[in-house]
Write an enzyme that holds these catalytic residues in place. Structure first.
Site, PDB file in Angstrom:
ATOM      1  N   ASP A 196       0.822  -1.211   0.000  1.00 38.27           N
ATOM      2  CA  ASP A 196       0.000   0.000   0.000  1.00 38.27           C
ATOM      3  C   ASP A 196       0.855   1.260   0.000  1.00 38.27           C
ATOM      4  OD1 ASP A 196      -2.770   0.513  -0.290  1.00 38.27           O
ATOM      5  OD2 ASP A 196      -2.798   1.470   1.666  1.00 38.27           O
TER       6      ASP A 196
ATOM      7  N   GLU B 234       0.291  10.732   5.155  1.00 34.31           N
ATOM      8  CA  GLU B 234       0.097   9.279   5.012  1.00 34.31           C
ATOM      9  C   GLU B 234       1.397   8.583   4.598  1.00 34.31           C
ATOM     10  OE1 GLU B 234      -3.870   8.391   3.680  1.00 34.31           O
ATOM     11  OE2 GLU B 234      -3.036   6.893   2.325  1.00 34.31           O
TER      12      GLU B 234
ATOM     13  N   GLU C 149     -11.516   5.848  -2.042  1.00 36.49           N
ATOM     14  CA  GLU C 149     -11.422   6.284  -0.642  1.00 36.49           C
ATOM     15  C   GLU C 149     -12.533   5.642   0.207  1.00 36.49           C
ATOM     16  OE1 GLU C 149      -8.666   7.356  -0.179  1.00 36.49           O
ATOM     17  OE2 GLU C 149      -8.392   9.506  -0.448  1.00 36.49           O
TER      18      GLU C 149
ATOM     19  N   GLU D 290      -9.937  -3.299  -5.762  1.00 33.86           N
ATOM     20  CA  GLU D 290      -9.806  -3.338  -4.293  1.00 33.86           C
ATOM     21  C   GLU D 290      -9.860  -4.775  -3.789  1.00 33.86           C
ATOM     22  OE1 GLU D 290      -9.072  -1.032  -2.081  1.00 33.86           O
ATOM     23  OE2 GLU D 290      -9.114   0.699  -3.396  1.00 33.86           O
TER      24      GLU D 290
END
Ligand code: NSP
Length: 222
Positions: free
Chosen positions: A49, A90, A142, A212
């Protein structure tokens, strides 16, 4: 609610419930929720990620450019810019977490599901892709993280303490409100979109969900 009264994203969420649930209640997320997670999988997710988020930054930048050129509402810029600013934090968070988990980020090789997802984002960065279509995909990306990680903090969850901070990153209320803002932008744009744009946006919404699912499965397979 009558389908005609519904916002477009709500109608899609209803019509594609099975796939949406597949993306937001993946075996990976469920294993965090019930504390059966294999930490090797978690470390794989973390490392992959980090690479994904680095590819996500130019994607969000491309949406910011589209907003400046194509949006009929000045407020969109601030919302997208806020999201971009949060990505800097992040990236730094991923670096700190990687150190804590003993991961050397410079040695991480992207896996196929990650490569495919990043390629997909890159295809959306083209100036030919309309703002409406791109912002819809952005919202979906998101929203899946928000719903997934919020579930790990919800009632009855047994999330291991060392993963709570990760879950709170995307499962917190502020991130939820940010996702709602993106959804409102997407719905506003979709209200005046052509039939062709609507179809394209729906197809890409489904593609995001599929990517995803693949991303979670890739992490789980480690
Ligand atoms: C795979 C994936 N999807 C979504 C997000 C949320 N930005 C993320 N960090 N990674």
């Amino acid at each position: 609610m009558d389908e005609e009264m519904m916002n477009m994203t709500e109608a899609w969420l209803r019509n594609h419930r099975l796939l949406y649930t597949g993306a937001t209640r993946s075996p990976f997320i469920l294993s965090i929720h019930d504390a059966t997670i294999n930490f090797v999988s978690f470390k794989t997710w973390l490392a992959q990620d980090y690479l994904f988020v680095r590819a996500f930054v130019p994607f969000v930048a491309s949406i910011l450019i589209k907003a400046c050129k194509e949006s009929d509402d000045d407020g969109d810029m601030e919302i997208i810019l806020g999201g971009m600013a949060a990505l800097e934090d992040e990236i730094n968070w991923f670096k700190r977490e990687a150190t804590n988990w003993g991961i050397s980020l410079s040695e991480v090789v992207p896996q196929q599901a990650n490569i495919n997802y990043c390629r997909f984002l890159e295809s959306l960065m083209s100036p030919e892709v309309e703002y409406t279509v791109a912002i819809t995909a952005f919202w979906a990306t998101e929203a899946v993280y928000q719903e997934s990680f919020a579930h790990c903090l919800g009632e009855g969850s047994k999330t291991p303490p060392e993963l709570k901070e990760t879950c709170a990153r995307w499962g917190n209320e502020g991130f939820g409100l940010y996702c709602q803002s993106l959804q409102r932008i997407a719905d506003r744009c979709l209200r005046t979109a052509s039939e062709e744009e609507l179809k394209k946006a729906e197809v890409l919404f489904l593609s995001v969900l599929e990517h995803e699912v693949e991303f979670w499965n890739m992490s789980m397979a480690a």
